[in-house]
Scaffold this motif. Structure first.
Motif, PDB file in Angstrom:
ATOM      1  N   ILE A  69       1.029  -1.058  -0.183  1.00  0.00           N
ATOM      2  CA  ILE A  69       0.058  -0.028   0.030  1.00  0.00           C
ATOM      3  C   ILE A  69       1.027   1.219  -0.020  1.00  0.00           C
ATOM      4  O   ILE A  69       1.803   1.239   0.621  1.00  0.00           O
ATOM      5  CB  ILE A  69      -0.965  -0.042   1.203  1.00  0.00           C
ATOM      6  CG1 ILE A  69      -1.997   1.089   1.081  1.00  0.00           C
ATOM      7  CG2 ILE A  69       0.055  -0.023   2.517  1.00  0.00           C
ATOM      8  CD1 ILE A  69      -3.061   1.179   2.031  1.00  0.00           C
ATOM      9  N   SER A  70       0.648   2.280  -0.751  1.00  0.00           N
ATOM     10  CA  SER A  70       1.305   3.673  -0.945  1.00  0.00           C
ATOM     11  C   SER A  70       0.461   4.565  -1.126  1.00  0.00           C
ATOM     12  O   SER A  70      -0.839   4.325  -1.456  1.00  0.00           O
ATOM     13  CB  SER A  70       2.256   3.544  -1.953  1.00  0.00           C
ATOM     14  OG  SER A  70       1.689   3.212  -3.347  1.00  0.00           O
ATOM     15  N   THR A  71       0.816   5.873  -1.023  1.00  0.00           N
ATOM     16  CA  THR A  71       0.138   7.195  -1.138  1.00  0.00           C
ATOM     17  C   THR A  71       0.841   8.024  -2.029  1.00  0.00           C
ATOM     18  O   THR A  71       2.098   7.820  -2.194  1.00  0.00           O
ATOM     19  CB  THR A  71      -0.306   7.567   0.091  1.00  0.00           C
ATOM     20  OG1 THR A  71       0.925   8.137   0.849  1.00  0.00           O
ATOM     21  CG2 THR A  71      -1.205   6.889   0.785  1.00  0.00           C
ATOM     22  N   ASP A  72       0.131   8.812  -2.836  1.00  0.00           N
ATOM     23  CA  ASP A  72       0.811  10.014  -3.287  1.00  0.00           C
ATOM     24  C   ASP A  72       0.004  11.187  -2.969  1.00  0.00           C
ATOM     25  O   ASP A  72      -1.192  11.468  -3.535  1.00  0.00           O
ATOM     26  CB  ASP A  72       0.663   9.790  -5.156  1.00  0.00           C
ATOM     27  CG  ASP A  72       1.672  10.908  -5.607  1.00  0.00           C
ATOM     28  OD1 ASP A  72       1.406  12.151  -5.122  1.00  0.00           O
ATOM     29  OD2 ASP A  72       1.847  10.706  -6.915  1.00  0.00           O
ATOM     30  N   ASN A  73       0.503  12.094  -2.053  1.00  0.00           N
ATOM     31  CA  ASN A  73      -0.351  13.060  -1.512  1.00  0.00           C
ATOM     32  C   ASN A  73      -0.649  14.156  -2.550  1.00  0.00           C
ATOM     33  O   ASN A  73      -1.422  14.653  -2.620  1.00  0.00           O
ATOM     34  CB  ASN A  73       0.369  13.816  -0.158  1.00  0.00           C
ATOM     35  CG  ASN A  73       0.416  12.759   0.998  1.00  0.00           C
ATOM     36  OD1 ASN A  73      -0.233  11.617   0.982  1.00  0.00           O
ATOM     37  ND2 ASN A  73       1.203  12.993   1.983  1.00  0.00           N
ATOM     38  N   ALA A  74       0.445  14.372  -3.424  1.00  0.00           N
ATOM     39  CA  ALA A  74       0.271  15.415  -4.576  1.00  0.00           C
ATOM     40  C   ALA A  74      -0.984  15.085  -5.335  1.00  0.00           C
ATOM     41  O   ALA A  74      -1.843  16.076  -5.974  1.00  0.00           O
ATOM     42  CB  ALA A  74       1.309  15.443  -5.140  1.00  0.00           C
ATOM     43  N   LYS A  75      -1.410  13.818  -5.506  1.00  0.00           N
ATOM     44  CA  LYS A  75      -2.367  13.362  -6.416  1.00  0.00           C
ATOM     45  C   LYS A  75      -3.728  12.837  -5.528  1.00  0.00           C
ATOM     46  O   LYS A  75      -4.705  12.410  -6.278  1.00  0.00           O
ATOM     47  CB  LYS A  75      -2.187  12.218  -7.212  1.00  0.00           C
ATOM     48  CG  LYS A  75      -0.950  12.434  -8.313  1.00  0.00           C
ATOM     49  CD  LYS A  75      -0.577  11.175  -9.238  1.00  0.00           C
ATOM     50  CE  LYS A  75       0.560  11.758 -10.123  1.00  0.00           C
ATOM     51  NZ  LYS A  75       0.536  10.566 -11.090  1.00  0.00           N
ATOM     52  N   ASN A  76      -3.565  13.152  -4.127  1.00  0.00           N
ATOM     53  CA  ASN A  76      -4.500  12.524  -3.157  1.00  0.00           C
ATOM     54  C   ASN A  76      -5.055  11.084  -3.671  1.00  0.00           C
ATOM     55  O   ASN A  76      -6.386  11.013  -3.609  1.00  0.00           O
ATOM     56  CB  ASN A  76      -5.718  13.502  -3.093  1.00  0.00           C
ATOM     57  CG  ASN A  76      -5.440  14.729  -2.755  1.00  0.00           C
ATOM     58  OD1 ASN A  76      -4.644  15.041  -1.590  1.00  0.00           O
ATOM     59  ND2 ASN A  76      -5.813  15.903  -3.363  1.00  0.00           N
ATOM     60  N   THR A  77      -4.144  10.413  -3.880  1.00  0.00           N
ATOM     61  CA  THR A  77      -4.399   8.935  -4.446  1.00  0.00           C
ATOM     62  C   THR A  77      -3.864   8.256  -3.454  1.00  0.00           C
ATOM     63  O   THR A  77      -2.430   8.040  -2.993  1.00  0.00           O
ATOM     64  CB  THR A  77      -3.913   9.041  -5.772  1.00  0.00           C
ATOM     65  OG1 THR A  77      -4.769   9.686  -6.389  1.00  0.00           O
ATOM     66  CG2 THR A  77      -4.424   7.511  -6.078  1.00  0.00           C
ATOM     67  N   VAL A  78      -4.355   6.894  -3.097  1.00  0.00           N
ATOM     68  CA  VAL A  78      -4.023   5.708  -2.319  1.00  0.00           C
ATOM     69  C   VAL A  78      -3.972   4.384  -3.235  1.00  0.00           C
ATOM     70  O   VAL A  78      -4.728   4.263  -4.083  1.00  0.00           O
ATOM     71  CB  VAL A  78      -4.959   5.139  -1.245  1.00  0.00           C
ATOM     72  CG1 VAL A  78      -4.208   4.289  -0.380  1.00  0.00           C
ATOM     73  CG2 VAL A  78      -5.151   6.415  -0.561  1.00  0.00           C
ATOM     74  N   TYR A  79      -2.748   3.703  -3.391  1.00  0.00           N
ATOM     75  CA  TYR A  79      -2.446   2.798  -4.136  1.00  0.00           C
ATOM     76  C   TYR A  79      -2.605   1.186  -3.433  1.00  0.00           C
ATOM     77  O   TYR A  79      -2.004   1.329  -2.156  1.00  0.00           O
ATOM     78  CB  TYR A  79      -1.238   2.929  -4.939  1.00  0.00           C
ATOM     79  CG  TYR A  79      -1.116   4.094  -5.651  1.00  0.00           C
ATOM     80  CD1 TYR A  79      -0.624   5.181  -5.237  1.00  0.00           C
ATOM     81  CD2 TYR A  79      -2.059   4.086  -7.140  1.00  0.00           C
ATOM     82  CE1 TYR A  79      -0.595   6.490  -5.868  1.00  0.00           C
ATOM     83  CE2 TYR A  79      -1.828   5.420  -7.736  1.00  0.00           C
ATOM     84  CZ  TYR A  79      -1.243   6.498  -7.115  1.00  0.00           C
ATOM     85  OH  TYR A  79      -1.014   7.520  -7.961  1.00  0.00           O
ATOM     86  N   LEU A  80      -2.849   0.255  -4.098  1.00  0.00           N
ATOM     87  CA  LEU A  80      -2.700  -1.209  -3.701  1.00  0.00           C
ATOM     88  C   LEU A  80      -2.260  -1.979  -4.714  1.00  0.00           C
ATOM     89  O   LEU A  80      -2.829  -2.085  -5.918  1.00  0.00           O
ATOM     90  CB  LEU A  80      -3.976  -1.628  -2.923  1.00  0.00           C
ATOM     91  CG  LEU A  80      -3.690  -3.104  -2.560  1.00  0.00           C
ATOM     92  CD1 LEU A  80      -2.842  -2.980  -0.984  1.00  0.00           C
ATOM     93  CD2 LEU A  80      -5.170  -3.909  -2.245  1.00  0.00           C
ATOM     94  N   HIS A  81      -0.886  -2.402  -4.556  1.00  0.00           N
ATOM     95  CA  HIS A  81      -0.336  -3.246  -5.673  1.00  0.00           C
ATOM     96  C   HIS A  81      -0.337  -4.765  -5.039  1.00  0.00           C
ATOM     97  O   HIS A  81       0.058  -4.889  -3.803  1.00  0.00           O
ATOM     98  CB  HIS A  81       1.185  -2.627  -5.926  1.00  0.00           C
ATOM     99  CG  HIS A  81       1.856  -3.592  -7.044  1.00  0.00           C
ATOM    100  ND1 HIS A  81       1.604  -3.548  -8.459  1.00  0.00           N
ATOM    101  CD2 HIS A  81       2.755  -4.767  -6.715  1.00  0.00           C
ATOM    102  CE1 HIS A  81       2.304  -4.497  -8.869  1.00  0.00           C
ATOM    103  NE2 HIS A  81       2.998  -5.130  -8.058  1.00  0.00           N
ATOM    104  N   MET A  82      -0.433  -5.670  -5.876  1.00  0.00           N
ATOM    105  CA  MET A  82      -0.629  -7.031  -5.210  1.00  0.00           C
ATOM    106  C   MET A  82      -0.151  -7.946  -6.213  1.00  0.00           C
ATOM    107  O   MET A  82      -0.307  -7.874  -7.568  1.00  0.00           O
ATOM    108  CB  MET A  82      -2.186  -7.697  -4.970  1.00  0.00           C
ATOM    109  CG  MET A  82      -2.907  -6.708  -3.804  1.00  0.00           C
ATOM    110  SD  MET A  82      -4.614  -7.444  -3.583  1.00  0.00           S
ATOM    111  CE  MET A  82      -4.160  -9.194  -3.129  1.00  0.00           C
ATOM    112  N   ASP A  83       0.898  -8.731  -5.921  1.00  0.00           N
ATOM    113  CA  ASP A  83       1.576  -9.851  -6.705  1.00  0.00           C
ATOM    114  C   ASP A  83       0.954 -11.132  -6.273  1.00  0.00           C
ATOM    115  O   ASP A  83       0.293 -11.314  -5.431  1.00  0.00           O
ATOM    116  CB  ASP A  83       2.766  -9.731  -6.332  1.00  0.00           C
ATOM    117  CG  ASP A  83       3.734  -8.370  -6.902  1.00  0.00           C
ATOM    118  OD1 ASP A  83       4.371  -7.998  -6.038  1.00  0.00           O
ATOM    119  OD2 ASP A  83       3.123  -8.021  -8.035  1.00  0.00           O
ATOM    120  N   SER A  84       1.277 -12.120  -7.141  1.00  0.00           N
ATOM    121  CA  SER A  84       1.061 -13.707  -6.732  1.00  0.00           C
ATOM    122  C   SER A  84      -0.434 -13.874  -6.587  1.00  0.00           C
ATOM    123  O   SER A  84      -0.647 -14.234  -5.505  1.00  0.00           O
ATOM    124  CB  SER A  84       1.948 -14.148  -5.681  1.00  0.00           C
ATOM    125  OG  SER A  84       3.236 -13.939  -5.990  1.00  0.00           O
TER     126      SER A  84
END
Length: 119
Positions: A69-84
């Motif tokens: 899980i990560s965030t980009d405050n400049a874009k006001n966006t939260v990400y979730l990357h999932m593998d496998s």
């Protein structure tokens, strides 16, 4: 009051990867904790990953080692990357802000984004 718009879901084969995005309508830098949840019809919604304003992250055992899980405050966006990815990762994924120490969330739920893991 924040609103969240999730995107990035789709059909993925087992073992594949996927990145989800959650755009907020307010500055996420003012939100203490942000989390990604998932829900399968007939089952309780599960908090799979969270990130605090400090950058500290937590993961459910079901995704630990496979999710980031990560965030980009400049874009006001939260990400979730999932593998496998596994078939059991199939669910509708949402983001929200968990209220510390409770199972409650601070904002209304968005539509979510559907992730289907199947061959």
């Amino acid at each position: 009051q924040a609103q969240f718009v999730e995107s990035g879901g789709g059909l993925v084969r087992p073992g594949g990867s996927l990145s989800l995005s959650c755009a907020a309508t307010k500055s996420i830098s003012s939100i203490d904790v942000l989390g990604w949840y998932r829900q399968v019809p007939g089952k309780a919604r599960e908090l799979v990953a969270s990130i605090e304003s400090s950058g500290s992250t937590k993961y459910a055992d079901s995704v630990k080692g496979r999710a980031t899980i990560s965030t980009d405050n400049a874009k006001n966006t939260v990400y979730l990357h999932m593998d496998s990815l596994k078939p059991e990762d199939t669910a509708n994924y949402h983001c929200n802000s968990p209220l510390r120490g409770t199972s409650l969330v601070l904002y209304s739920w968005g539509q979510g984004t559907q992730v289907t893991v199947s061959s």
